[in-house]
Design a protein around this motif. Structure first.
Motif, PDB file in Angstrom:
ATOM      1  N   ILE A  51      49.341  29.173  74.940  1.00 25.76           N
ATOM      2  CA  ILE A  51      48.055  29.528  74.350  1.00 25.76           C
ATOM      3  C   ILE A  51      47.042  28.475  74.770  1.00 25.76           C
ATOM      4  O   ILE A  51      47.225  27.286  74.536  1.00 25.76           O
ATOM      5  N   LEU A  52      45.980  28.936  75.408  1.00 27.79           N
ATOM      6  CA  LEU A  52      44.872  28.069  75.809  1.00 27.79           C
ATOM      7  C   LEU A  52      43.822  28.148  74.710  1.00 27.79           C
ATOM      8  O   LEU A  52      43.210  29.202  74.503  1.00 27.79           O
ATOM      9  N   MET A  53      43.631  27.048  73.998  1.00 26.86           N
ATOM     10  CA  MET A  53      42.801  27.049  72.793  1.00 26.86           C
ATOM     11  C   MET A  53      41.457  26.386  73.034  1.00 26.86           C
ATOM     12  O   MET A  53      41.375  25.253  73.506  1.00 26.86           O
ATOM     13  N   PHE A  54      40.388  27.116  72.675  1.00 22.71           N
ATOM     14  CA  PHE A  54      39.020  26.600  72.746  1.00 22.71           C
ATOM     15  C   PHE A  54      38.465  26.483  71.329  1.00 22.71           C
ATOM     16  O   PHE A  54      38.374  27.484  70.611  1.00 22.71           O
ATOM     17  N   HIS A  55      38.057  25.275  70.946  1.00 17.58           N
ATOM     18  CA  HIS A  55      37.611  25.045  69.576  1.00 17.58           C
ATOM     19  C   HIS A  55      36.137  25.381  69.387  1.00 17.58           C
ATOM     20  O   HIS A  55      35.399  25.658  70.334  1.00 17.58           O
ATOM     21  N   GLY A  56      35.688  25.342  68.135  1.00 14.48           N
ATOM     22  CA  GLY A  56      34.301  25.608  67.805  1.00 14.48           C
ATOM     23  C   GLY A  56      33.412  24.409  68.052  1.00 14.48           C
ATOM     24  O   GLY A  56      33.856  23.358  68.541  1.00 14.48           O
ATOM     25  N   ASN A  57      32.153  24.544  67.696  1.00  6.13           N
ATOM     26  CA  ASN A  57      31.168  23.506  67.998  1.00  6.13           C
ATOM     27  C   ASN A  57      31.420  22.207  67.236  1.00  6.13           C
ATOM     28  O   ASN A  57      31.238  21.125  67.782  1.00  6.13           O
ATOM     29  N   ALA A  58      31.811  22.314  65.988  1.00  9.15           N
ATOM     30  CA  ALA A  58      31.972  21.110  65.169  1.00  9.15           C
ATOM     31  C   ALA A  58      33.309  20.429  65.436  1.00  9.15           C
ATOM     32  O   ALA A  58      34.322  21.076  65.674  1.00  9.15           O
ATOM     33  N   GLY A  59      33.311  19.102  65.398  1.00 15.12           N
ATOM     34  CA  GLY A  59      34.555  18.348  65.509  1.00 15.12           C
ATOM     35  C   GLY A  59      35.112  18.301  66.917  1.00 15.12           C
ATOM     36  O   GLY A  59      34.388  18.391  67.912  1.00 15.12           O
ATOM     37  N   ASN A  60      36.439  18.178  67.010  1.00 13.48           N
ATOM     38  CA  ASN A  60      37.111  18.065  68.300  1.00 13.48           C
ATOM     39  C   ASN A  60      38.512  18.643  68.201  1.00 13.48           C
ATOM     40  O   ASN A  60      38.893  19.192  67.157  1.00 13.48           O
ATOM     41  N   ILE A  61      39.297  18.520  69.270  1.00 15.05           N
ATOM     42  CA  ILE A  61      40.619  19.156  69.279  1.00 15.05           C
ATOM     43  C   ILE A  61      41.539  18.617  68.198  1.00 15.05           C
ATOM     44  O   ILE A  61      42.379  19.337  67.673  1.00 15.05           O
ATOM     45  N   GLY A  62      41.371  17.355  67.835  1.00 18.69           N
ATOM     46  CA  GLY A  62      42.236  16.782  66.812  1.00 18.69           C
ATOM     47  C   GLY A  62      42.131  17.491  65.482  1.00 18.69           C
ATOM     48  O   GLY A  62      43.114  17.573  64.728  1.00 18.69           O
ATOM     49  N   HIS A  63      40.961  18.039  65.191  1.00 21.06           N
ATOM     50  CA  HIS A  63      40.755  18.730  63.920  1.00 21.06           C
ATOM     51  C   HIS A  63      41.377  20.117  63.912  1.00 21.06           C
ATOM     52  O   HIS A  63      41.455  20.744  62.857  1.00 21.06           O
ATOM     53  N   ARG A  64      41.813  20.608  65.074  1.00 16.40           N
ATOM     54  CA  ARG A  64      42.449  21.935  65.146  1.00 16.40           C
ATOM     55  C   ARG A  64      43.959  21.852  65.334  1.00 16.40           C
ATOM     56  O   ARG A  64      44.622  22.874  65.485  1.00 16.40           O
ATOM     57  N   VAL A  65      44.515  20.666  65.331  1.00 15.92           N
ATOM     58  CA  VAL A  65      45.965  20.533  65.522  1.00 15.92           C
ATOM     59  C   VAL A  65      46.762  21.309  64.483  1.00 15.92           C
ATOM     60  O   VAL A  65      47.789  21.907  64.817  1.00 15.92           O
ATOM     61  N   PRO A  66      46.359  21.337  63.204  1.00 12.71           N
ATOM     62  CA  PRO A  66      47.140  22.140  62.244  1.00 12.71           C
ATOM     63  C   PRO A  66      47.251  23.611  62.642  1.00 12.71           C
ATOM     64  O   PRO A  66      48.290  24.245  62.388  1.00 12.71           O
ATOM     65  N   ILE A  67      46.216  24.167  63.275  1.00 14.86           N
ATOM     66  CA  ILE A  67      46.297  25.551  63.758  1.00 14.86           C
ATOM     67  C   ILE A  67      47.315  25.645  64.892  1.00 14.86           C
ATOM     68  O   ILE A  67      48.141  26.558  64.938  1.00 14.86           O
ATOM     69  N   ALA A  68      47.249  24.692  65.813  1.00 20.47           N
ATOM     70  CA  ALA A  68      48.200  24.676  66.930  1.00 20.47           C
ATOM     71  C   ALA A  68      49.636  24.549  66.427  1.00 20.47           C
ATOM     72  O   ALA A  68      50.555  25.159  66.981  1.00 20.47           O
ATOM     73  N   LYS A  69      49.833  23.775  65.373  1.00 22.05           N
ATOM     74  CA  LYS A  69      51.175  23.600  64.818  1.00 22.05           C
ATOM     75  C   LYS A  69      51.729  24.911  64.290  1.00 22.05           C
ATOM     76  O   LYS A  69      52.897  25.254  64.512  1.00 22.05           O
ATOM     77  N   VAL A  70      50.910  25.669  63.593  1.00 25.47           N
ATOM     78  CA  VAL A  70      51.347  26.981  63.102  1.00 25.47           C
ATOM     79  C   VAL A  70      51.734  27.884  64.270  1.00 25.47           C
ATOM     80  O   VAL A  70      52.764  28.571  64.241  1.00 25.47           O
ATOM     81  N   LEU A  71      50.936  27.873  65.332  1.00 30.54           N
ATOM     82  CA  LEU A  71      51.202  28.729  66.485  1.00 30.54           C
ATOM     83  C   LEU A  71      52.506  28.352  67.171  1.00 30.54           C
ATOM     84  O   LEU A  71      53.343  29.218  67.459  1.00 30.54           O
ATOM     85  N   GLU A  72      52.696  27.063  67.441  1.00 31.12           N
ATOM     86  CA  GLU A  72      53.909  26.670  68.172  1.00 31.12           C
ATOM     87  C   GLU A  72      55.162  26.855  67.323  1.00 31.12           C
ATOM     88  O   GLU A  72      56.221  27.214  67.840  1.00 31.12           O
ATOM     89  N   GLU A  73      55.056  26.656  66.017  1.00 32.90           N
ATOM     90  CA  GLU A  73      56.228  26.794  65.152  1.00 32.90           C
ATOM     91  C   GLU A  73      56.650  28.249  64.973  1.00 32.90           C
ATOM     92  O   GLU A  73      57.847  28.555  64.955  1.00 32.90           O
ATOM     93  N   HIS A  74      55.687  29.140  64.843  1.00 34.29           N
ATOM     94  CA  HIS A  74      56.012  30.529  64.516  1.00 34.29           C
ATOM     95  C   HIS A  74      56.151  31.421  65.744  1.00 34.29           C
ATOM     96  O   HIS A  74      56.865  32.431  65.690  1.00 34.29           O
ATOM     97  N   ILE A  75      55.495  31.059  66.826  1.00 35.55           N
ATOM     98  CA  ILE A  75      55.563  31.893  68.027  1.00 35.55           C
ATOM     99  C   ILE A  75      56.538  31.316  69.055  1.00 35.55           C
ATOM    100  O   ILE A  75      57.138  32.042  69.830  1.00 35.55           O
ATOM    101  N   GLY A  76      56.690  29.997  69.060  1.00 34.51           N
ATOM    102  CA  GLY A  76      57.548  29.358  70.054  1.00 34.51           C
ATOM    103  C   GLY A  76      56.857  29.216  71.392  1.00 34.51           C
ATOM    104  O   GLY A  76      57.468  29.352  72.453  1.00 34.51           O
ATOM    105  N   CYS A  77      55.559  28.906  71.354  1.00 34.84           N
ATOM    106  CA  CYS A  77      54.764  28.809  72.573  1.00 34.84           C
ATOM    107  C   CYS A  77      54.272  27.384  72.786  1.00 34.84           C
ATOM    108  O   CYS A  77      54.294  26.554  71.876  1.00 34.84           O
ATOM    109  N   ASN A  78      53.824  27.120  74.002  1.00 33.95           N
ATOM    110  CA  ASN A  78      53.045  25.912  74.260  1.00 33.95           C
ATOM    111  C   ASN A  78      51.617  26.155  73.772  1.00 33.95           C
ATOM    112  O   ASN A  78      51.135  27.295  73.779  1.00 33.95           O
ATOM    113  N   VAL A  79      50.939  25.087  73.395  1.00 32.49           N
ATOM    114  CA  VAL A  79      49.520  25.184  73.062  1.00 32.49           C
ATOM    115  C   VAL A  79      48.769  24.126  73.857  1.00 32.49           C
ATOM    116  O   VAL A  79      49.058  22.932  73.748  1.00 32.49           O
TER     117      VAL A  79
END
Length: 206
Positions: A51-79
């Motif tokens: 999954i190639l993830m593009f974040h919103g205007n506010a913050g940075n990639i570090g603030h979206r890590v919890p979303i990436a964690k859900v994706l990798e844990e439940h789907i079994g994908c790279n993020v």
């Protein structure tokens, strides 16, 4: 504050993720981009999927890590979490043309790495990242490696967003030099399935 410092970009290990890399790679126009590449923690369900993830205007990639964690844990994908120019630890100043280059550079990076070159790619974009994702997928849908597009609370165009996001500026919205005209680009995507997600409590994107 601090979003462009080491301390201002939360690392995946802060959220219990251990199998990841911090990447730095160049763009064709001379900037250096930062990214996190997170591997699936449960190898039993790991898939040839990134999954190639593009974040919103506010913050940075570090603030979206919890979303990436859900994706990798439940789907079994790279993020693969891209940091646009001017955000986090990436160099440069953000603008529409530059971020478009950044998105293509990230996709090309995934395509050229031994670990991911044979992966299907899902492009995920939130808000500003949704506009970025739409343009990237429209430009790359014929390559055969993009399996889907996920859009989270994105907008039709910046000019149409301004009256709801910044009401006092609605009378000068026509002066905005960043367009991100997704409503014109989205119909061009005819070969890739799209999942739209929207929250009624979003205070920025109606």
């Amino acid at each position: 504050m601090g979003a462009r410092t080491e301390e201002g970009v939360p690392r995946p290990d802060r959220f219990g993720i251990s199998d990841y890399e911090e990447l730095r790679f160049p763009t064709p126009d001379g900037e250096t981009l930062s990214a996190f590449f997170i591997r699936p923690s449960n190898k039993r369900i790991a898939k040839n999927l990134t999954i190639l993830m593009f974040h919103g205007n506010a913050g940075n990639i570090g603030h979206r890590v919890p979303i990436a964690k859900v994706l990798e844990e439940h789907i079994g994908c790279n993020v693969f979490m891209l940091e646009y120019r001017g955000y986090g630890l990436s160099t440069g100043t953000p603008d529409e043309d530059g971020i478009t280059i950044d998105a293509q550079t990230a996709l090309d990076y995934i395509r050229n790495q031994d670990e991911t070159r044979n992966n299907k790619i899902i492009v995920y974009g939130e808000s500003l990242g949704g506009a970025c994702a739409i343009r990237l997928v429209a430009d790359n849908q014929d390559a055969g490696d993009i399996g889907g597009l996920i859009l989270v609370n994105t907008f039709t165009s910046i000019r149409k967003l301004i009256p709801s996001a910044f009401p006092p500026a609605k009378y000068i919205a026509f002066m905005c030099h960043q367009y991100w005209n997704s409503e014109e680009v989205l119909p061009k995507i005819t070969k890739i399935p799209i999942l739209f997600m929207s929250g009624l409590k979003d205070e920025i994107v109606p």
